[in-house]
Scaffold this active site. Structure first.
Site, PDB file in Angstrom:
ATOM      1  N   HIS A 306       0.860  -1.187   0.000  1.00 54.28           N
ATOM      2  CA  HIS A 306       0.000   0.000   0.000  1.00 54.28           C
ATOM      3  C   HIS A 306       0.891   1.230   0.000  1.00 54.28           C
ATOM      4  O   HIS A 306       1.952   1.243   0.604  1.00 54.28           O
ATOM      5  CB  HIS A 306      -0.881   0.008   1.258  1.00 54.28           C
ATOM      6  CG  HIS A 306      -2.063   0.907   1.134  1.00 54.28           C
ATOM      7  ND1 HIS A 306      -1.987   2.252   1.357  1.00 54.28           N
ATOM      8  CD2 HIS A 306      -3.325   0.658   0.742  1.00 54.28           C
ATOM      9  CE1 HIS A 306      -3.173   2.791   1.163  1.00 54.28           C
ATOM     10  NE2 HIS A 306      -4.005   1.851   0.780  1.00 54.28           N
ATOM     11  N   ASP A 363      -7.926  -5.249  -0.160  1.00 53.91           N
ATOM     12  CA  ASP A 363      -8.400  -6.114  -1.251  1.00 53.91           C
ATOM     13  C   ASP A 363      -8.096  -7.582  -1.032  1.00 53.91           C
ATOM     14  O   ASP A 363      -8.622  -8.437  -1.760  1.00 53.91           O
ATOM     15  CB  ASP A 363      -7.769  -5.656  -2.573  1.00 53.91           C
ATOM     16  CG  ASP A 363      -8.299  -4.294  -2.966  1.00 53.91           C
ATOM     17  OD1 ASP A 363      -7.529  -3.324  -2.944  1.00 53.91           O
ATOM     18  OD2 ASP A 363      -9.514  -4.201  -3.237  1.00 53.91           O
TER      19      ASP A 363
END
Ligand code: SDX
Length: 428
Positions: A306, A363
């Site tokens: 991320h 996700d």
């Protein structure tokens, strides 16, 4: 007294003000940089650049903290109510019962789309990507709701937000039904937000889908965890488009397009494909991890890493617990969940991932939950968009309704040709 930093250029010193946020994070305010120094900043991908000051969401990537209007997202896990959180994000505080009932009533009464709009779906091929339909049809709402073109009317905000949050479900469900060659199922005013969406998705004219409490809670929580994430790619896109005073429908339609990318909202689809590849025996988890570490493979471990979190994405932690709870209540085992756990276990002790602070992100587990509920893979990113919509609306409103924004217009460093004479190479 404003704290400043000193910039020294060509022997001259400039004082640039420092801005300090609620949690002590600091930024150099370069609003006057070019006017005073003739210089601009350069930051491809904006990894070091704050585009705005915002009071909506706080992320601490090092600590793995995510708060909506100050409330840690873990506190929504017990009684997840997506519409309550949507109100919190958009209006800055939790709704009173009266506000909640008023908002819910509009959501219920405006769930239908204009009957003429329904025929637009027939114009798309059945193979049309649902994200293409979603973006197109959210934009098309501008054609059916000219009354919501003003961008700075606070009284309109509640009305247009309710309609868009309500109708995005109907548009998403109609896109799904179109892709399966099935008749659309109209919204049922007796159902709450999530059961009504799943009813439009999965009911048959002769057989109504009933959403159980476990599924309703898991889906509400999944939408809540996707509801906002400060200046991510799609939200920044909504702000950028909204800064030109484009209406809310046009601005959010652009957010859908940005979210579609596999590096952003499209990652949950890639995660499922990755887990399925491993499950089908084409590759072991260890082999997949090896490929993800090999730069030449062009592969990444989808659902990992991320831009902001250099620790666990707190949403992934909650979603993992939600997946475990859902499967336990459903008395189901999902081999893909076992593979996901295995991948997480391998990476936690692999220096490549540890050194780069690559942990599961939102996700990584969301797709497994959606699959368990029966959502097809090509609708995963659409569900992400339904969840993210309140965040897009909140940021658009923070920029457009509560202030009058300057149009966003970044600068560049030009590296092209010096002045060149025009000599055409075309035949006379
Ligand atoms: C979302 O911004 C948001 O808030 C987004 C989001 C939201 O809620 O809106 O959180 C939603 O988009 C989550 C992210 C979903 N995307 C994926 O899961 C795709 C896989 N992840 C990556 O592509 C990547 O981690 C990003 C895009 C998420 C972040 O990329 P960065 O910050 O630009 O990191 P990078 O590309 O500079 O990588 C740093 C290093 C590189 O290696 P080195 O050059 O240092 O050797 O880490 C490596 C990268 O190659 N790396 C990975 C990796 N992610 C980064 N290596 C293998 N697998 C990965 N997943």
């Amino acid at each position: 007294m404003t704290e400043t930093v000193t910039l020294k250029v060509d022997g001259k010193e400039y004082q640039l003000p420092l801005v300090t946020g609620t949690e002590g994070e600091r930024a150099i305010d370069i609003t006057r940089l070019r006017a005073e120094t003739g210089l601009i900043s350069l930051d491809p991908g904006y990894g070091n650049t704050g585009s705005c000051e915002s009071a909506i969401t706080y992320i601490d990537g090092e600590q793995g903290i995510l708060r909506y209007r100050g409330i840690p997202i873990e506190q929504f896990e017990k009684n997840p109510n997506f519409i309550e959180v949507a109100w919190l994000l958009i209006f800055g505080k939790l709704p009173t019962q009266q506000e909640y009932d008023r908002f819910s009533e509009v959501l219920t009464n405006t769930a239908n789309v204009d009957e003429a709009m329904k025929h637009n779906f027939q114009g798309f091929p059945r193979s049309a990507p649902p994200m293409a339909i979603l973006s197109a049809m959210i934009n098309a709402l501008s054609c059916y709701h000219p009354e919501f073109q003003d961008v700075d009317d606070p009284d309109q905000l509640e009305a247009v937000a309710a309609r868009l949050i309500s109708k995005i479900r109907t548009i998403a469900a109609y896109a799904y039904r179109r892709s399966r060659g099935k008749p659309v199922i109209y919204p049922d005013p007796k159902l709450r937000y999530v059961p009504n969406f799943l009813h439009m998705m999965f009911s048959q004219p002769y057989d109504k889908y009933i959403c159980d409490d476990v599924t309703q809670d898991a889906f509400n929580l999944l939408l809540i965890l996707h509801a906002d994430h400060e200046q991510n790619c799609s939200t920044s896109t909504v702000r950028m488009v909204g800064s030109s005073q484009a209406n809310l429908f046009a601005s959010c339609a652009s957010g859908v397009s940005a979210l579609w990318g596999p590096l952003h909202g499209g990652a949950n689809v890639q995660v499922l494909k990755m887990l399925q590849t491993i499950h089908d025996g084409d590759m072991t988890p260890e082999e997949y991890v090896r490929r993800a570490k090999d730069k030449d493979s062009g592969e990444r471990l989808m659902g990992f890493g991320h831009r902001v979190y250099k620790n666990f994405d707190p949403r992934a932690t909650v979603l993992q617990r939600t997946a475990e709870r859902l499967f336990k209540k459903m008395n189901k085992q999902d081999p893909l969940l076992d593979i996901a756990r295995k991948l997480e276990e391998i990476t936690l002790s692999d220096s490549y991932f540890v050194e780069r602070n690559l942990y599961p992100n939102v996700d990584f587990y969301s797709g497994i939950i959606l699959r368990a509920i029966g959502i097809p893979v090509n609708m995963f990113t659409v569900i992400f968009a339904i969840g993210r919509l309140p965040g897009w609306i909140a940021h658009w409103a923070e920029q457009n309704v509560s202030a009058s924004p300057r149009i966003a217009r970044p600068r560049q460093v030009y590296t092209g040709n010096p002045e060149t004479r025009y000599v055409s190479l075309l035949d006379e």
